[in-house]
Design an enzyme around this catalytic site. Structure first.
Site, PDB file in Angstrom:
ATOM      1  N   LYS A  32       0.309   2.874  -4.578  1.00  0.00           N
ATOM      2  CA  LYS A  32       1.150   1.852  -5.229  1.00  0.00           C
ATOM      3  C   LYS A  32       1.417   2.266  -6.669  1.00  0.00           C
ATOM      4  O   LYS A  32       0.524   2.766  -7.348  1.00  0.00           O
ATOM      5  CB  LYS A  32       0.440   0.507  -5.172  1.00  0.00           C
ATOM      6  CG  LYS A  32       1.272  -0.654  -5.662  1.00  0.00           C
ATOM      7  CD  LYS A  32       0.692  -1.974  -5.197  1.00  0.00           C
ATOM      8  CE  LYS A  32       1.405  -3.147  -5.831  1.00  0.00           C
ATOM      9  NZ  LYS A  32       0.967  -4.428  -5.299  1.00  0.00           N
TER      10      LYS A  32
ATOM     11  N   ASP B 119       7.622  -8.460  -1.855  1.00  0.00           N
ATOM     12  CA  ASP B 119       7.240  -8.788  -0.482  1.00  0.00           C
ATOM     13  C   ASP B 119       8.086  -9.893   0.127  1.00  0.00           C
ATOM     14  O   ASP B 119       7.568 -10.834   0.725  1.00  0.00           O
ATOM     15  CB  ASP B 119       5.732  -9.097  -0.392  1.00  0.00           C
ATOM     16  CG  ASP B 119       4.897  -7.824  -0.518  1.00  0.00           C
ATOM     17  OD1 ASP B 119       5.111  -6.904   0.286  1.00  0.00           O
ATOM     18  OD2 ASP B 119       4.069  -7.739  -1.451  1.00  0.00           O
TER      19      ASP B 119
ATOM     20  N   TRP C   8      -6.282  -0.164   0.772  1.00  0.00           N
ATOM     21  CA  TRP C   8      -5.493  -0.410  -0.427  1.00  0.00           C
ATOM     22  C   TRP C   8      -6.324  -1.233  -1.396  1.00  0.00           C
ATOM     23  O   TRP C   8      -6.964  -2.203  -1.013  1.00  0.00           O
ATOM     24  CB  TRP C   8      -4.192  -1.172  -0.121  1.00  0.00           C
ATOM     25  CG  TRP C   8      -3.505  -1.557  -1.406  1.00  0.00           C
ATOM     26  CD1 TRP C   8      -2.777  -0.739  -2.224  1.00  0.00           C
ATOM     27  CD2 TRP C   8      -3.567  -2.843  -2.065  1.00  0.00           C
ATOM     28  NE1 TRP C   8      -2.366  -1.433  -3.354  1.00  0.00           N
ATOM     29  CE2 TRP C   8      -2.838  -2.717  -3.279  1.00  0.00           C
ATOM     30  CE3 TRP C   8      -4.156  -4.059  -1.756  1.00  0.00           C
ATOM     31  CZ2 TRP C   8      -2.680  -3.776  -4.172  1.00  0.00           C
ATOM     32  CZ3 TRP C   8      -4.009  -5.132  -2.641  1.00  0.00           C
ATOM     33  CH2 TRP C   8      -3.270  -4.982  -3.840  1.00  0.00           C
TER      34      TRP C   8
ATOM     35  N   ASP D 156       4.574  -5.906   6.302  1.00  0.00           N
ATOM     36  CA  ASP D 156       3.721  -6.371   5.195  1.00  0.00           C
ATOM     37  C   ASP D 156       4.574  -7.124   4.178  1.00  0.00           C
ATOM     38  O   ASP D 156       5.155  -6.516   3.287  1.00  0.00           O
ATOM     39  CB  ASP D 156       3.024  -5.172   4.530  1.00  0.00           C
ATOM     40  CG  ASP D 156       2.145  -5.623   3.358  1.00  0.00           C
ATOM     41  OD1 ASP D 156       1.819  -6.820   3.288  1.00  0.00           O
ATOM     42  OD2 ASP D 156       1.794  -4.769   2.522  1.00  0.00           O
TER      43      ASP D 156
ATOM     44  N   ASP E 251       4.144   2.113   1.634  1.00  0.00           N
ATOM     45  CA  ASP E 251       4.681   0.753   1.641  1.00  0.00           C
ATOM     46  C   ASP E 251       5.986   0.839   0.855  1.00  0.00           C
ATOM     47  O   ASP E 251       5.994   1.315  -0.295  1.00  0.00           O
ATOM     48  CB  ASP E 251       3.662  -0.185   0.969  1.00  0.00           C
ATOM     49  CG  ASP E 251       4.136  -1.631   0.883  1.00  0.00           C
ATOM     50  OD1 ASP E 251       5.280  -1.864   0.457  1.00  0.00           O
ATOM     51  OD2 ASP E 251       3.339  -2.522   1.204  1.00  0.00           O
TER      52      ASP E 251
ATOM     53  N   GLU F 294      -3.222   3.789   1.161  1.00  0.00           N
ATOM     54  CA  GLU F 294      -1.923   3.250   0.718  1.00  0.00           C
ATOM     55  C   GLU F 294      -1.803   3.365  -0.801  1.00  0.00           C
ATOM     56  O   GLU F 294      -2.682   2.914  -1.535  1.00  0.00           O
ATOM     57  CB  GLU F 294      -1.822   1.776   1.143  1.00  0.00           C
ATOM     58  CG  GLU F 294      -0.519   1.095   0.692  1.00  0.00           C
ATOM     59  CD  GLU F 294      -0.435  -0.372   1.128  1.00  0.00           C
ATOM     60  OE1 GLU F 294      -1.467  -0.942   1.535  1.00  0.00           O
ATOM     61  OE2 GLU F 294       0.664  -0.939   1.033  1.00  0.00           O
TER      62      GLU F 294
ATOM     63  N   HIS G  15       6.353  -0.029  -2.859  1.00  0.00           N
ATOM     64  CA  HIS G  15       5.403   0.539  -3.811  1.00  0.00           C
ATOM     65  C   HIS G  15       5.903   1.745  -4.600  1.00  0.00           C
ATOM     66  O   HIS G  15       5.111   2.566  -5.055  1.00  0.00           O
ATOM     67  CB  HIS G  15       4.110   0.923  -3.072  1.00  0.00           C
ATOM     68  CG  HIS G  15       3.317  -0.266  -2.628  1.00  0.00           C
ATOM     69  ND1 HIS G  15       2.042  -0.183  -2.163  1.00  0.00           N
ATOM     70  CD2 HIS G  15       3.641  -1.584  -2.615  1.00  0.00           C
ATOM     71  CE1 HIS G  15       1.592  -1.385  -1.852  1.00  0.00           C
ATOM     72  NE2 HIS G  15       2.549  -2.246  -2.117  1.00  0.00           N
TER      73      HIS G  15
ATOM     74  N   HIS H  18       4.041   0.514   5.708  1.00  0.00           N
ATOM     75  CA  HIS H  18       4.127  -0.925   5.529  1.00  0.00           C
ATOM     76  C   HIS H  18       5.585  -1.219   5.274  1.00  0.00           C
ATOM     77  O   HIS H  18       6.169  -0.697   4.314  1.00  0.00           O
ATOM     78  CB  HIS H  18       3.294  -1.391   4.337  1.00  0.00           C
ATOM     79  CG  HIS H  18       1.878  -1.700   4.698  1.00  0.00           C
ATOM     80  ND1 HIS H  18       0.963  -2.148   3.790  1.00  0.00           N
ATOM     81  CD2 HIS H  18       1.242  -1.653   5.905  1.00  0.00           C
ATOM     82  CE1 HIS H  18      -0.202  -2.361   4.412  1.00  0.00           C
ATOM     83  NE2 HIS H  18      -0.056  -2.056   5.685  1.00  0.00           N
TER      84      HIS H  18
ATOM     85  N   ASP I  47       7.788  -5.231  -6.222  1.00  0.00           N
ATOM     86  CA  ASP I  47       7.123  -5.327  -4.923  1.00  0.00           C
ATOM     87  C   ASP I  47       6.931  -6.788  -4.553  1.00  0.00           C
ATOM     88  O   ASP I  47       5.824  -7.293  -4.459  1.00  0.00           O
ATOM     89  CB  ASP I  47       5.769  -4.596  -5.020  1.00  0.00           C
ATOM     90  CG  ASP I  47       5.013  -4.612  -3.698  1.00  0.00           C
ATOM     91  OD1 ASP I  47       5.686  -4.610  -2.645  1.00  0.00           O
ATOM     92  OD2 ASP I  47       3.773  -4.621  -3.717  1.00  0.00           O
TER      93      ASP I  47
HETATM   94  C1  RNT Z   1      -0.228  -4.717  -1.751  1.00  0.00           C
HETATM   95  C2  RNT Z   1      -0.210  -3.890  -0.530  1.00  0.00           C
HETATM   96  C3  RNT Z   1      -1.141  -4.315   0.567  1.00  0.00           C
HETATM   97  C4  RNT Z   1      -1.144  -5.804   0.802  1.00  0.00           C
HETATM   98  C5  RNT Z   1      -1.878  -6.238   2.040  1.00  0.00           C
HETATM   99  C6  RNT Z   1      -2.115  -7.709   2.070  1.00  0.00           C
HETATM  100  O1  RNT Z   1       0.772  -4.436  -2.616  1.00  0.00           O
HETATM  101  O2  RNT Z   1       1.081  -3.795  -0.029  1.00  0.00           O
HETATM  102  O3  RNT Z   1      -0.841  -3.621   1.723  1.00  0.00           O
HETATM  103  O4  RNT Z   1       0.145  -6.311   0.876  1.00  0.00           O
HETATM  104  O5  RNT Z   1      -3.023  -5.516   2.171  1.00  0.00           O
HETATM  105 ZN    ZN Z   2       1.292  -2.808   1.833  1.00  0.00          ZN
END
Ligand code: RNT
Ligand code: ZN
Length: 417
Positions: free
Chosen positions: A226, A295, A183, A325, A258, A224, A261, A285, A293
């Site tokens: 986004k 997290d 990513w 994640d 993810d 990955e 994303h 993720h 996003d």
């Molecule tokens: C970022 C991605 C990625 C990170 C990690 C730390 O938006 O989700 O996966 O969160 O690599």
């Molecule tokens: Zn991620």
């Protein structure tokens, strides 16, 4: 107490055609990858300075791990509070430099992760890996693998290749395949003049990385996607279409979704069966996006449950690599790890206790009214009693009193850092 309640829950589920003993036994075998980066706000050990690259932690709760020993100690406590099988998810910036000293990311070697291998072996975990394309001074104008500057791009390609070699080392050492996820936050804040060029360079870079010799049974490269990141709102090189098509057109490359994303009304639960129609294996993720996003810590909420249900009812538990994640710096980090991991375990167990065959039958016979009634009924099933039994069998505290150990550790250790 647990036993009588469990016996009655078991009977409830049995009537619906669900074998809760089998569900519990199954879940014990399913690995979930635990991200090391919740413990230190994604900072790692290879640089001074802030987290950059389109991702952000917010909050300044005391006790952040600031070195490998602290991070491992914190992880150990968290792991002891989580039921189920774990894998360790590392980022390249968590390299541990011994007496030979620091090397830059393009020069990383297996030996820089030997201590992590020792840690993983001690806890019977496989290891997943992530090259780190952020928080580094060679991220030039926000770009890495898609950079028009050939020296910059080369540096990051070399980093990716080094990570393939390290991933293979992890797999050989632990005997468990290593999922290696690519990513980058590459993109533009405002309207770009060239969308094609960066993507072609990104494509070429990932191709060079995966051309590094490796055994596809041991190393599973993922891409990955986004939709946008902080500071790169208008364009990301690794968009959904880019990553998905890359994975579809390159042997042994997995798409990684993810669930933070995508546009807010898109759901990854719906994307899982779509991808499983075509890909032998996919990766996830698991996070909790709040408006963006963000997290946040994963909870046992509706979409989390739905993602787990899709994996289970697609018979995909051995085709979907699941990794957490998220990173919350505003609360106790060990608790954040534990709550998120336990939530995903609950979601999987709940999915394994859902009478999928009976529900599918209602759908196929177009009995959609009854389907709704049953789906609502399942929400008040005695699931908690099955969860308690599962935790008990895994040797971890079932109820919220697991937090006592975290509170004690906060007092004895974290607040003294
Ligand atoms: C970022 C991605 C990625 C990170 C990690 C730390 O938006 O989700 O996966 O969160 O690599
Ligand atoms: Zn991620």
């Amino acid at each position: 107490m647990t036993d009588t309640r469990y016996e009655s829950a078991k009977a409830y589920y049995a009537k619906l055609g669900v074998d809760t003993d089998a569900a519990i036994a199954k879940l014990k075998e399913v690995p979930v990858s635990l991200h090391c980066w919740q413990g230190d706000d994604v900072l790692g050990f290879d640089h001074e300075g802030p987290l950059t690259g389109g991702i952000q932690t917010t909050g300044d709760y005391p006790g952040r791990a600031t070195n490998p020993e602290q991070l491992m100690a914190d992880l150990e406590l968290a792991i002891s509070l989580m039921p189920g099988k774990k894998k360790l998810n590392l980022h390249a910036n968590y390299a541990i430099f011994g007496k030979d000293g620091f090397v830059d990311r393009d020069q990383l070697e297996p030996k820089h992760f030997a201590k992590w291998v020792e840690f993983a072996k001690k806890h019977n975990m496989g290891i997943d890996f992530n090259p780190t394309f952020f928080s580094h001074d060679k991220v030039k104008d926000g770009l890495t693998l898609s950079s028009p500057d050939e020296e910059t791009r080369k540096f990051w390609i070399e980093h990716g290749k080094a990570c393939i070699r390290i991933s293979e080392y992890f797999a050989k050492e632990t005997g468990i395949p290593c999922v290696m996820n690519i990513w980058t936050g590459d993109g533009y804040k405002d309207i770009p003049a060239d969308r094609f060029g960066p993507r072609m360079r990104y494509k070429d870079s990932i191709e060079q990385i995966i051309a590094e010799p490796h055994d596809p049974k041991l190393v599973k490269p993922c891409v990955e996607s986004k939709v946008f990141g902080i500071g790169v709102e208008s364009y990301t090189a690794g968009s959904g279409e880019f990553a998905l098509t890359f994975a579809a057109t390159h042997d042994n490359v997995l798409p990684l979704m993810d669930n933070g994303h995508y546009h807010p009304t898109e759901v990854v639960s719906d994307k899982i069966p779509a991808l499983l129609c075509f890909f032998p294996e996919i990766a996830l993720h698991i996070t909790r996006p709040v408006r963006w996003d963000s997290d946040h810590v994963v909870l046992f909420d509706d979409e989390t449950k739905e993602m787990a249900k899709e994996i289970v009812r697609c018979n995909g538990l051995n085709r979907v690599y699941m990794a957490l994640d998220y990173f919350d710096a505003s609360i106790n980090r060990i608790s954040a790890w534990t709550v998120g991991f336990r939530s995903w375990q609950k979601a999987l167990l709940n999915a394994l206790c859902t009478p999928h065959e009976a529900l599918k039958k209602l759908q196929d016979e177009n009995r959609l009214t009854e389907l709704m009634v049953m789906q609502e009924e399942m929400k008040v099933s005695p699931f908690g009693d099955v969860w308690n039994k599962y935790c008990e069998e895994c040797g971890v505290i079932a109820d919220a009193t697991w937090y006592d150990a975290v509170a004690q550790y906060e007092k004895d250790v974290l607040l003294k850092r």
